[in-house]
Design a protein around this motif. Structure first.
Motif, PDB file in Angstrom:
ATOM      1  N   GLU A  10      36.324  31.857  49.729  1.00  0.00           N
ATOM      2  CA  GLU A  10      35.600  30.758  49.091  1.00  0.00           C
ATOM      3  C   GLU A  10      34.403  31.317  48.331  1.00  0.00           C
ATOM      4  O   GLU A  10      33.504  31.913  48.912  1.00  0.00           O
ATOM      5  N   THR A  11      34.420  31.160  47.006  1.00  0.00           N
ATOM      6  CA  THR A  11      33.297  31.580  46.187  1.00  0.00           C
ATOM      7  C   THR A  11      32.381  30.375  45.952  1.00  0.00           C
ATOM      8  O   THR A  11      32.627  29.285  46.468  1.00  0.00           O
ATOM      9  N   ALA A  12      31.351  30.579  45.146  1.00  0.00           N
ATOM     10  CA  ALA A  12      30.423  29.474  44.876  1.00  0.00           C
ATOM     11  C   ALA A  12      31.101  28.324  44.151  1.00  0.00           C
ATOM     12  O   ALA A  12      30.680  27.176  44.273  1.00  0.00           O
ATOM     13  N   GLU A  13      32.158  28.610  43.399  1.00  0.00           N
ATOM     14  CA  GLU A  13      32.778  27.586  42.556  1.00  0.00           C
ATOM     15  C   GLU A  13      34.204  27.241  42.927  1.00  0.00           C
ATOM     16  O   GLU A  13      34.688  26.169  42.595  1.00  0.00           O
ATOM     17  N   THR A  14      34.924  28.143  43.595  1.00  0.00           N
ATOM     18  CA  THR A  14      36.343  27.893  43.797  1.00  0.00           C
ATOM     19  C   THR A  14      36.853  28.708  44.982  1.00  0.00           C
ATOM     20  O   THR A  14      36.077  29.265  45.764  1.00  0.00           O
ATOM     21  N   ARG A  15      38.166  28.760  45.131  1.00  0.00           N
ATOM     22  CA  ARG A  15      38.805  29.517  46.206  1.00  0.00           C
ATOM     23  C   ARG A  15      39.794  30.503  45.596  1.00  0.00           C
ATOM     24  O   ARG A  15      40.623  30.122  44.776  1.00  0.00           O
ATOM     25  N   ILE A  16      39.714  31.763  46.016  1.00  0.00           N
ATOM     26  CA  ILE A  16      40.539  32.817  45.449  1.00  0.00           C
ATOM     27  C   ILE A  16      41.425  33.412  46.531  1.00  0.00           C
ATOM     28  O   ILE A  16      40.945  33.788  47.607  1.00  0.00           O
ATOM     29  N   ARG A  17      42.726  33.494  46.253  1.00  0.00           N
ATOM     30  CA  ARG A  17      43.676  34.142  47.159  1.00  0.00           C
ATOM     31  C   ARG A  17      43.712  35.646  46.848  1.00  0.00           C
ATOM     32  O   ARG A  17      43.848  36.032  45.682  1.00  0.00           O
ATOM     33  N   ILE A  18      43.592  36.461  47.883  1.00  0.00           N
ATOM     34  CA  ILE A  18      43.648  37.904  47.712  1.00  0.00           C
ATOM     35  C   ILE A  18      44.591  38.511  48.733  1.00  0.00           C
ATOM     36  O   ILE A  18      44.900  37.908  49.770  1.00  0.00           O
ATOM     37  N   ALA A  19      45.031  39.726  48.452  1.00  0.00           N
ATOM     38  CA  ALA A  19      45.722  40.569  49.413  1.00  0.00           C
ATOM     39  C   ALA A  19      44.953  41.883  49.477  1.00  0.00           C
ATOM     40  O   ALA A  19      44.649  42.479  48.440  1.00  0.00           O
ATOM     41  N   VAL A  20      44.613  42.325  50.696  1.00  0.00           N
ATOM     42  CA  VAL A  20      43.770  43.504  50.882  1.00  0.00           C
ATOM     43  C   VAL A  20      44.509  44.521  51.737  1.00  0.00           C
ATOM     44  O   VAL A  20      45.096  44.186  52.769  1.00  0.00           O
ATOM     45  N   GLY A  21      44.455  45.804  51.303  1.00  0.00           N
ATOM     46  CA  GLY A  21      45.081  46.861  52.075  1.00  0.00           C
ATOM     47  C   GLY A  21      44.438  48.200  51.800  1.00  0.00           C
ATOM     48  O   GLY A  21      43.761  48.389  50.790  1.00  0.00           O
ATOM     49  N   GLY A  22      44.650  49.145  52.715  1.00  0.00           N
ATOM     50  CA  GLY A  22      44.184  50.505  52.517  1.00  0.00           C
ATOM     51  C   GLY A  22      42.753  50.722  52.941  1.00  0.00           C
ATOM     52  O   GLY A  22      42.104  49.862  53.523  1.00  0.00           O
ATOM     53  N   SER A  23      42.258  51.921  52.623  1.00  0.00           N
ATOM     54  CA  SER A  23      40.879  52.283  52.911  1.00  0.00           C
ATOM     55  C   SER A  23      40.428  53.315  51.897  1.00  0.00           C
ATOM     56  O   SER A  23      41.243  54.018  51.305  1.00  0.00           O
ATOM     57  N   GLY A  24      39.122  53.385  51.703  1.00  0.00           N
ATOM     58  CA  GLY A  24      38.580  54.306  50.716  1.00  0.00           C
ATOM     59  C   GLY A  24      37.850  53.553  49.632  1.00  0.00           C
ATOM     60  O   GLY A  24      37.477  52.381  49.798  1.00  0.00           O
ATOM     61  N   SER A  25      37.646  54.205  48.495  1.00  0.00           N
ATOM     62  CA  SER A  25      36.906  53.594  47.396  1.00  0.00           C
ATOM     63  C   SER A  25      37.629  52.342  46.905  1.00  0.00           C
ATOM     64  O   SER A  25      38.858  52.327  46.790  1.00  0.00           O
ATOM     65  N   PRO A  26      36.893  51.261  46.601  1.00  0.00           N
ATOM     66  CA  PRO A  26      37.523  49.976  46.288  1.00  0.00           C
ATOM     67  C   PRO A  26      38.074  49.893  44.865  1.00  0.00           C
ATOM     68  O   PRO A  26      37.451  50.360  43.910  1.00  0.00           O
ATOM     69  N   VAL A  27      39.234  49.257  44.756  1.00  0.00           N
ATOM     70  CA  VAL A  27      39.888  49.008  43.473  1.00  0.00           C
ATOM     71  C   VAL A  27      40.349  47.557  43.459  1.00  0.00           C
ATOM     72  O   VAL A  27      41.066  47.117  44.369  1.00  0.00           O
ATOM     73  N   LEU A  28      39.955  46.831  42.433  1.00  0.00           N
ATOM     74  CA  LEU A  28      40.364  45.441  42.246  1.00  0.00           C
ATOM     75  C   LEU A  28      41.489  45.388  41.217  1.00  0.00           C
ATOM     76  O   LEU A  28      41.344  45.913  40.109  1.00  0.00           O
ATOM     77  N   LEU A  29      42.601  44.756  41.564  1.00  0.00           N
ATOM     78  CA  LEU A  29      43.755  44.603  40.669  1.00  0.00           C
ATOM     79  C   LEU A  29      43.854  43.153  40.220  1.00  0.00           C
ATOM     80  O   LEU A  29      43.905  42.244  41.053  1.00  0.00           O
ATOM     81  N   LEU A  30      43.907  42.949  38.900  1.00  0.00           N
ATOM     82  CA  LEU A  30      43.980  41.604  38.331  1.00  0.00           C
ATOM     83  C   LEU A  30      45.235  41.474  37.476  1.00  0.00           C
ATOM     84  O   LEU A  30      45.458  42.266  36.561  1.00  0.00           O
ATOM     85  N   HIS A  31      46.017  40.470  37.753  1.00  0.00           N
ATOM     86  CA  HIS A  31      47.292  40.236  37.086  1.00  0.00           C
ATOM     87  C   HIS A  31      47.096  39.485  35.770  1.00  0.00           C
ATOM     88  O   HIS A  31      45.998  39.057  35.422  1.00  0.00           O
ATOM     89  N   GLY A  32      48.209  39.296  35.072  1.00  0.00           N
ATOM     90  CA  GLY A  32      48.199  38.525  33.835  1.00  0.00           C
ATOM     91  C   GLY A  32      49.066  37.285  33.925  1.00  0.00           C
ATOM     92  O   GLY A  32      49.460  36.839  35.004  1.00  0.00           O
ATOM     93  N   HIS A  33      49.362  36.722  32.775  1.00  0.00           N
ATOM     94  CA  HIS A  33      50.233  35.545  32.662  1.00  0.00           C
ATOM     95  C   HIS A  33      51.648  36.007  32.330  1.00  0.00           C
ATOM     96  O   HIS A  33      51.829  36.839  31.444  1.00  0.00           O
ATOM     97  N   PRO A  34      52.641  35.472  33.040  1.00  0.00           N
ATOM     98  CA  PRO A  34      52.628  34.381  34.023  1.00  0.00           C
ATOM     99  C   PRO A  34      52.746  34.880  35.460  1.00  0.00           C
ATOM    100  O   PRO A  34      53.345  34.217  36.294  1.00  0.00           O
ATOM    101  N   GLN A  35      52.198  36.038  35.739  1.00  0.00           N
ATOM    102  CA  GLN A  35      52.370  36.652  37.049  1.00  0.00           C
ATOM    103  C   GLN A  35      51.348  36.143  38.076  1.00  0.00           C
ATOM    104  O   GLN A  35      50.512  35.298  37.785  1.00  0.00           O
TER     105      GLN A  35
END
Length: 290
Positions: A10-35
């Motif tokens: 839950e962010t300040a404005e909405t709700r975001i679904r994530i999947a988290v795995g692994g360990s180490g330095s963080p990497v954020l993956l963002l998809h496109g349309h229509p994925q």
């Protein structure tokens, strides 16, 4: 994705679904349309061997919440969508991180790097040129190949109603037209994309995303015309796709960033599904550089 845990943030404005795995330095993956975030399923588990990987659904997509568009489509501006993801990463304890964005996710990542230069450590964009550049250089060939850039921005409810008449046909035609590697998107993955695309709220959010790109996002880009991305930037694109065939991709990003490298891969638009081995190799090398 094996080894990943799904959760809602839950962010300040909405709700975001994530999947988290692994360990180490963080990497954020963002998809496109229509994925959805599952577009990374061939890459994320292996990337997680050396990194904490967060694969997120953009607002309006997948199983994230779908707020209304707001005035001038502001709630689907790339600024708002980028703020969602920065909040998610901060709530996970990551103040700085690398971000990898494909298609719409790349446009969110571009805005994130401009608005949050202290947060984005490294930036990779997959199969895009900057939004303002692509609109400014629109010609018949681009309009023919990327017709949805001009269809989805039409006023509500025209595109929503037309796609709603047969969502499966539109989705399959869209994916088949962009991918140049038959079978790269499995039927199981397609079924998951269709599950989300069958929701009228998702289709409306997607249209709002594109409407924002053709309005308020261009206003934000114009206001920041003098700003440059400071984070090292990796651009990858499909040699068989529209972006690679119509643009000098590296040149477009060198107009926007100070440190740019990258190359074409032997595939179409959906690099992470069509050429996962090559994408993984490029990302691992890029993320290890300091």
């Amino acid at each position: 994705m094996p080894g990943f845990i799904d959760r809602d943030v839950e962010t300040a404005e909405t709700r975001i679904r994530i999947a988290v795995g692994g360990s180490g330095s963080p990497v954020l993956l963002l998809h496109g349309h229509p994925q959805t975030h599952l577009t990374w399923h061939k890459i994320a588990p292996r990337l997680a061997a050396g990194h904490t990987v967060v694969a997120a659904d953009l607002r309006g997509y997948g199983d994230s919440a779908k707020p209304t568009g707001g005035p001038n489509h502001i709630h689907y501006s790339k600024r708002a969508m980028a703020n969602d993801q920065v909040q998610v990463m901060h709530m996970l304890g990551f103040r700085r991180f690398a971000v990898v964005g494909h298609d719409r996710g790349g446009r969110v990542a571009h805005r994130m790097a401009l608005d949050h230069p202290d947060v984005v450590e490294r930036l990779a964009v997959l199969d895009i040129a900057p939004t303002a550049t692509m609109y400014a250089r629109t010609d018949m060939e681009f309009a023919r190949r990327y017709f949805w850039w001009f269809f989805l921005i039409q006023p509500y409810p025209l595109p929503e109603r037309m796609i709603g008449a047969d969502p499966e046909f539109f989705l399959r035609a869209h994916l088949d037209g962009q991918s140049k590697t038959p079978g790269a998107t499995s039927e199981a993955l397609f079924a998951e994309y269709l599950r989300c695309y069958s929701d009228p709220a998702t289709r409306h959010a997607i249209c709002e995303d594109y409407r924002a790109a053709a309005s308020i996002d261009l206003e934000h880009d114009a206001a920041d015309a003098g700003k440059r991305i400071l984070a090292p930037l990796l651009a990858l694109w499909g040699a068989k796709g529209t972006v690679g065939q119509l643009y000098d991709v590296l040149a477009t990003w060198r107009d926007k960033a100070t440190d740019v490298r990258g190359r074409a891969l032997d595939c179409g638009h959906t690099l992470q599904e069509e050429a996962p081995e090559a994408v993984l190799a490029e990302l691992e090398a890029f993320l290890q550089q300091r």
